[in-house]
Motif scaffolding. Structure first.
Motif, short mmCIF file in Angstrom:
data_model
loop_
_atom_site.label_atom_id
_atom_site.label_comp_id
_atom_site.label_asym_id
_atom_site.label_seq_id
_atom_site.Cartn_x
_atom_site.Cartn_y
_atom_site.Cartn_z
N MET A 1 -29.55 29.75 58.85
CA MET A 1 -28.25 30.31 58.50
C MET A 1 -27.15 29.27 58.65
O MET A 1 -26.24 29.15 57.81
CB MET A 1 -27.97 31.51 59.39
N GLN A 2 -27.21 28.48 59.73
CA GLN A 2 -26.22 27.41 59.92
C GLN A 2 -26.29 26.40 58.78
O GLN A 2 -25.25 25.96 58.26
CB GLN A 2 -26.45 26.71 61.26
N ALA A 3 -27.49 26.04 58.37
CA ALA A 3 -27.65 25.10 57.26
C ALA A 3 -27.02 25.65 55.99
O ALA A 3 -26.31 24.94 55.26
CB ALA A 3 -29.13 24.78 57.04
N ASP A 4 -27.25 26.94 55.72
CA ASP A 4 -26.75 27.55 54.50
C ASP A 4 -25.24 27.75 54.54
O ASP A 4 -24.55 27.52 53.53
CB ASP A 4 -27.45 28.90 54.27
N ILE A 5 -24.69 28.18 55.67
CA ILE A 5 -23.25 28.43 55.77
C ILE A 5 -22.47 27.13 55.86
O ILE A 5 -21.40 26.98 55.24
CB ILE A 5 -22.95 29.35 56.97
N PHE A 6 -22.97 26.13 56.60
CA PHE A 6 -22.30 24.83 56.69
C PHE A 6 -22.55 23.97 55.45
O PHE A 6 -21.85 23.00 55.22
CB PHE A 6 -22.77 24.05 57.93
N ASN A 7 -23.60 24.32 54.68
CA ASN A 7 -24.05 23.49 53.54
C ASN A 7 -24.30 22.06 54.01
O ASN A 7 -23.81 21.08 53.45
CB ASN A 7 -23.04 23.52 52.39
N ALA A 8 -25.10 21.96 55.07
CA ALA A 8 -25.46 20.67 55.66
C ALA A 8 -26.83 20.79 56.32
O ALA A 8 -27.25 21.90 56.67
CB ALA A 8 -24.42 20.26 56.72
N LYS B 1 -24.12 32.03 47.90
CA LYS B 1 -23.70 33.37 48.34
C LYS B 1 -22.76 33.27 49.54
O LYS B 1 -21.75 33.98 49.62
CB LYS B 1 -24.92 34.21 48.71
N TYR B 2 -23.12 32.40 50.47
CA TYR B 2 -22.31 32.27 51.68
C TYR B 2 -20.93 31.69 51.37
O TYR B 2 -19.96 32.00 52.06
CB TYR B 2 -23.04 31.45 52.73
#
Length: 497
Positions: A412-419, A471-472
């Motif tokens: 989730m952190q990877a997807d929300i931070f896009n990193a 999406k995020y």
């Protein structure tokens, strides 16, 4: 075999780790202590509880590891920031410590801003927030003047413990930066700030580097802890600075996300002239002549803990989070804002309160659990964006703390931070950073970077999933609207608390 010890003085417990020359944690122990909240917004602790807990933890660490006292070359500290300890001329504590999460000082923050105006950001590089130390001193000055008149020294939590262990006063730059009394660029106590509030300069202890030798253990402490009196003690640093060291954030471009009671996004910075206009914290690093930028979510892991205790007290955290990976991004149209004790970044707002938005009859416990994780991560993303807007490239983030213990949350952190999100092989956070300061101070390595290269190893990497990240991105925009749409409501509701 030779070892160093890292001591992490937290809000709820002290943790000690015994680390060998390869960076392996061969033993660890923690001792908890109480937190006192005598009035709404107050948060205090007895400094002697920290000392007792630290000495007990050291003794049990040595007993359980069966390491010989002669093999321990040094120890150092990480400590909860900002907490005010006032001692008299004999070193006796004059009142309970006022902690970082104490919010009684709003009026004193306004006094600081009105008095110093633009000077505050020019000198201290941070806004006046309730958590910092100077507002706490001014509260004592206004409400307990007899206490301040007796005070000979102002210390932060770990510095009081180190004083009790060694008999020597001192404060490192990374912790001093969180007092609002340090001239960050000059690395000296600010006479302008101290004089503006009629505070004696002698109240401030000598300043030292985080890896500086601060003496040896007092004989009685050595006997109680199971260590030798000639064990070297190094200054240590603020918990976030030590967390950065323990995660290897020691060069430009390196960033970490630490999710504990509060949540932190922290990035290494060498540009002392960079101006963030107080939107994020700007502090001295534990590395010499370096800085770090930090955004804070006040209730990160605390939001999850509150949610579990309130709505699912009979199940474990693992049970609570099992199945969150099966809920789609957005938790079925449910948004959570983690403002349950106010917020710090990017909204320094002690009155704002949290929300669940979009609840319907189809939402189950797992939807709410995922929404809490997403809300915490959205709040941290706001700090990531401030750093990116300053010109930083953030394509990799090292995740430590509670947020690094759950696979779904890491993705989730990877997807929300896009990193890319990196999980470390052995993640000990600030305790490891403290141990690394002791290792460097003891001469094991020529630099903290060389120490990190030996001690820290990547375990797993999580990369953004393009569809989830898209999406995020849309959900994040909605999340950001919630603060502005509920700020007046929160303010109006405050009189009913």
């Amino acid at each position: 075999m030779s070892y160093v010890i890292g001591v992490d003085l937290g809000t709820s417990a002290v943790k000690t780790v015994l680390v060998n020359r390869s960076g392996e944690v061969v033993a660890e122990h923690s001792e908890s202590y109480p937190l006192s909240q005598p009035k709404p917004g107050y948060s205090e602790q007895r400094p002697e509880d920290w000392v007792d807990g630290t000495v007990t933890s050291l003794r049990k660490l040595m007993e359980e590891s069966k390491a010989s006292p002669e093999s321990v070359e040094g120890l150092s500290f990480s400590g909860q920031m900002h907490g005010l300890v006032l001692v008299d001329g004999e070193g006796a504590v004059l009142r309970p410590a006022i902690l970082w999460n104490d919010t009684r000082t709003t009026a004193q923050c306004r006094r600081i801003e009105d008095t110093l105006q633009g000077q505050l950001l020019d000198i201290a590089r941070n806004r006046a927030l309730e958590g910092f130390t100077l507002p706490k001193i001014l509260w004592v000055q206004e409400h307990e003047p007899q206490i301040l008149e007796q005070a000979e020294r102002m210390l932060l939590p770990k510095d009081y413990v180190r004083f009790r262990l060694t008999g020597q006063y001192g404060m490192d730059y990374s912790d001093a930066a969180g007092t609002l009394m340090l001239d960050l660029a000059r690395k000296a106590w600010s006479t302008d700030i101290l004089d503006a509030f009629q505070l004696p300069h002698s109240l401030c202890p000598p300043l030292v580097e985080s890896f500086e030798d601060c003496g040896t253990l007092l004989p009685e402490i050595a006997a109680q802890s199971g260590l030798l009196p000639d064990t070297r003690v190094y200054a240590g640093g603020a918990d976030n600075a030590c967390g950065a060291i323990g995660a290897g954030i020691l060069e430009e471009g390196q960033t970490m996300c630490s999710i504990g009671t509060s949540g932190v996004v922290l990035s290494y910075e060498e540009r002392k002239e960079v101006d963030f206009e107080g939107k994020v914290h700007f502090f001295n690093h534990g590395e010499k002549n370096a800085y770090y930028i930090m955004g804070v979510t006040l209730a990160a892991g605390y939001s999850l803990d509150w949610f579990k205790k309130t709505f699912a007290p009979s199940i474990s955290f693992d049970e609570l989070l099992s199945g969150v990976q099966d809920i789609p991004e957005g938790s079925g149209g449910l948004l959570f804002t983690p403002y349950i004790v106010g917020e710090r970044t990017p909204h320094p707002d002690a009155e704002i309160r949290g929300t669940f938005t979009g609840m319907d009859a189809g939402h189950k416990l797992t939807h709410f659990a995922r929404a809490v994780l997403e809300g915490i991560t959205f709040s941290l993303r706001e700090s990531i964006d401030i750093l990116r807007d300053s010109g930083k490239t953030i394509d990799t983030v090292i995740s430590i703390g509670g947020g690094a213990k759950n696979e779904a949350w890491l993705q989730m952190q990877a997807d929300i931070f896009n990193a890319d999100i990196v999980k470390l092989e052995s993640e000990q956070g600030p305790a490891m950073g403290a141990a690394m300061l002791a290792a460097y101070g003891s001469g094991w390595f020529p630099s903290l970077q060389a120490c990190a290269a030996e001690f820290l190893r990547e375990s797993k990497r999580y990369t953004p999933q393009p569809q989830a990240a898209e999406k995020y991105e849309e959900l994040f925009g909605l999340y950001q609207e919630v603060y502005h749409r509920t700020r007046e409501l929160s303010s109006a509701l405050a009189k009913f608390r």
